[in-house]
Write a protein that holds these residues in place. Structure first.
Motif, PDB file in Angstrom:
ATOM      1  N   ALA A 132      56.694  27.610  26.603  1.00 21.31           N
ATOM      2  CA  ALA A 132      55.686  28.125  25.676  1.00 21.31           C
ATOM      3  C   ALA A 132      55.411  27.141  24.539  1.00 21.31           C
ATOM      4  O   ALA A 132      54.325  27.162  23.946  1.00 21.31           O
ATOM      5  CB  ALA A 132      56.137  29.470  25.104  1.00 21.31           C
ATOM      6  N   GLN A 133      56.379  26.263  24.236  1.00 25.42           N
ATOM      7  CA  GLN A 133      56.219  25.281  23.169  1.00 25.42           C
ATOM      8  C   GLN A 133      55.914  23.879  23.702  1.00 25.42           C
ATOM      9  O   GLN A 133      55.796  22.930  22.921  1.00 25.42           O
ATOM     10  CB  GLN A 133      57.486  25.236  22.311  1.00 25.42           C
ATOM     11  N   TYR A 134      55.784  23.770  25.018  1.00 25.36           N
ATOM     12  CA  TYR A 134      55.524  22.449  25.613  1.00 25.36           C
ATOM     13  C   TYR A 134      54.192  21.887  25.147  1.00 25.36           C
ATOM     14  O   TYR A 134      54.088  20.704  24.791  1.00 25.36           O
ATOM     15  CB  TYR A 134      55.544  22.543  27.143  1.00 25.36           C
ATOM     16  N   GLY A 135      53.154  22.714  25.130  1.00 23.14           N
ATOM     17  CA  GLY A 135      51.840  22.249  24.731  1.00 23.14           C
ATOM     18  C   GLY A 135      51.830  21.697  23.320  1.00 23.14           C
ATOM     19  O   GLY A 135      51.225  20.645  23.043  1.00 23.14           O
ATOM     20  N   ALA A 136      52.500  22.383  22.401  1.00 24.52           N
ATOM     21  CA  ALA A 136      52.558  21.932  21.017  1.00 24.52           C
ATOM     22  C   ALA A 136      53.333  20.628  20.901  1.00 24.52           C
ATOM     23  O   ALA A 136      52.960  19.730  20.126  1.00 24.52           O
ATOM     24  CB  ALA A 136      53.199  23.006  20.147  1.00 24.52           C
ATOM     25  N   ALA A 137      54.419  20.501  21.662  1.00 24.17           N
ATOM     26  CA  ALA A 137      55.213  19.267  21.638  1.00 24.17           C
ATOM     27  C   ALA A 137      54.401  18.101  22.188  1.00 24.17           C
ATOM     28  O   ALA A 137      54.434  16.987  21.651  1.00 24.17           O
ATOM     29  CB  ALA A 137      56.496  19.457  22.441  1.00 24.17           C
ATOM     30  N   LEU A 138      53.679  18.359  23.267  1.00 21.83           N
ATOM     31  CA  LEU A 138      52.841  17.314  23.861  1.00 21.83           C
ATOM     32  C   LEU A 138      51.750  16.888  22.881  1.00 21.83           C
ATOM     33  O   LEU A 138      51.493  15.695  22.696  1.00 21.83           O
ATOM     34  CB  LEU A 138      52.227  17.826  25.159  1.00 21.83           C
ATOM     35  N   GLU A 166      60.174  11.149  27.485  1.00 22.79           N
ATOM     36  CA  GLU A 166      61.292  11.218  26.546  1.00 22.79           C
ATOM     37  C   GLU A 166      60.812  11.642  25.161  1.00 22.79           C
ATOM     38  O   GLU A 166      61.482  12.418  24.468  1.00 22.79           O
ATOM     39  CB  GLU A 166      62.002   9.866  26.472  1.00 22.79           C
ATOM     40  N   ASP A 167      59.663  11.134  24.743  1.00 23.89           N
ATOM     41  CA  ASP A 167      59.123  11.493  23.434  1.00 23.89           C
ATOM     42  C   ASP A 167      58.781  12.970  23.363  1.00 23.89           C
ATOM     43  O   ASP A 167      59.063  13.645  22.371  1.00 23.89           O
ATOM     44  CB  ASP A 167      57.872  10.668  23.130  1.00 23.89           C
ATOM     45  N   VAL A 168      58.162  13.474  24.423  1.00 19.72           N
ATOM     46  CA  VAL A 168      57.789  14.887  24.441  1.00 19.72           C
ATOM     47  C   VAL A 168      59.037  15.758  24.496  1.00 19.72           C
ATOM     48  O   VAL A 168      59.105  16.816  23.851  1.00 19.72           O
ATOM     49  CB  VAL A 168      56.855  15.191  25.635  1.00 19.72           C
ATOM     50  N   ALA A 169      60.054  15.322  25.234  1.00 15.34           N
ATOM     51  CA  ALA A 169      61.308  16.079  25.310  1.00 15.34           C
ATOM     52  C   ALA A 169      61.962  16.167  23.932  1.00 15.34           C
ATOM     53  O   ALA A 169      62.486  17.221  23.545  1.00 15.34           O
ATOM     54  CB  ALA A 169      62.258  15.429  26.316  1.00 15.34           C
ATOM     55  N   ALA A 170      61.932  15.068  23.185  1.00 11.41           N
ATOM     56  CA  ALA A 170      62.508  15.072  21.841  1.00 11.41           C
ATOM     57  C   ALA A 170      61.738  16.022  20.925  1.00 11.41           C
ATOM     58  O   ALA A 170      62.334  16.770  20.141  1.00 11.41           O
ATOM     59  CB  ALA A 170      62.498  13.660  21.271  1.00 11.41           C
TER      60      ALA A 170
END
Length: 222
Positions: A132-138, A166-170
């Motif tokens: 659910a927070q993947y889009g915001a992280a991306l 890696e950047d998006v995962a962080a």
């Protein structure tokens, strides 16, 4: 159809460090690639939640291991060339000549699926919360790096490393520090959540296999 003697069951899988691609590089001309399933699988919140689920369902995990052992013993009776796999020919022969064994294996598969279902449901719920927070992280990484186009990694045959996984995962780890492991009453997983869950499971299984291979190589070199 019965294919593998030991089908992949993640009931008791310890979560290893994800072995992803090379470290993230800066985008080139505004172009980047990302692996969503690897991003989600690297989530510390997900890994912690998976471990909690494993502890909660310890009895079920033990039951699955016992059922799996029974299944393996039965399947070995059908593995005529003893290669650890059941070919289409072996399955066809088994269905004709060993119908009782085939039925027992199918019954065990059904039992395994039933016992595993609550654990898988909890895991899907975890994946859904993290995703659910993947889009915001991306979006955060995209804006920070001036990215204008994100491609599927398979779309790039040759070129510089523009992977931002890696950047998006962080960024995702910073946004999601913990998730619940018990789905609320009436919750049903969406199709996208189930699909992503399956992809995450594949990533985790691959990471576990790579870790095991490395361990074996280290032992052989000693």
């Amino acid at each position: 159809m019965i294919k593998n003697l030991t089908p992949a069951l993640l009931a008791g899988l310890a979560i290893p460090a994800i072995m992803s691609a090379a470290p993230a590089a800066a985008q080139v001309n505004g172009i980047a690639t990302v692996e969503p399933a690897i991003v989600v699988a690297q989530s510390q919140a997900l890994q912690t939640a998976y471990q909690q689920i494993g502890t909660t369902f310890q009895a079920q995990r033990t039951q699955i291991e016992q059922l799996q052992q029974q299944r393996t013993s039965l399947a070995q009776q059908l593995d005529t060339n003893s290669d650890g796999q059941l070919t289409d020919e072996e399955v066809a022969a088994a269905q004709q000549n060993n119908s009782s064994v085939v039925q027992q294996i199918q019954g065990l598969d059904q039992q395994i699926g039933q016992v595993q279902a609550p654990m898988q449901r909890a895991r899907v719920y975890v994946v859904e919360q993290v995703a659910a927070q993947y889009g915001a992280a991306l979006e955060q990484v995209v804006n920070s790096n001036g990215i204008t186009l994100i491609l599927n990694p398979e779309a790039i045959v040759y070129g510089p490393n523009v992977d931002i996984t890696e950047d998006v995962a962080a960024a995702l780890n910073a946004r999601v520090t913990s998730v619940a492991t018990t789905p609320p009453e009436g919750w049903e997983p969406g199709r996208n959540s189930v699909q992503l869950f399956q992809q995450v499971q594949q990533v985790l299984m691959l990471a576990a296999m790579q870790a095991q291979q490395q361990q074996q190589q280290q032992q052989q070199s000693q």
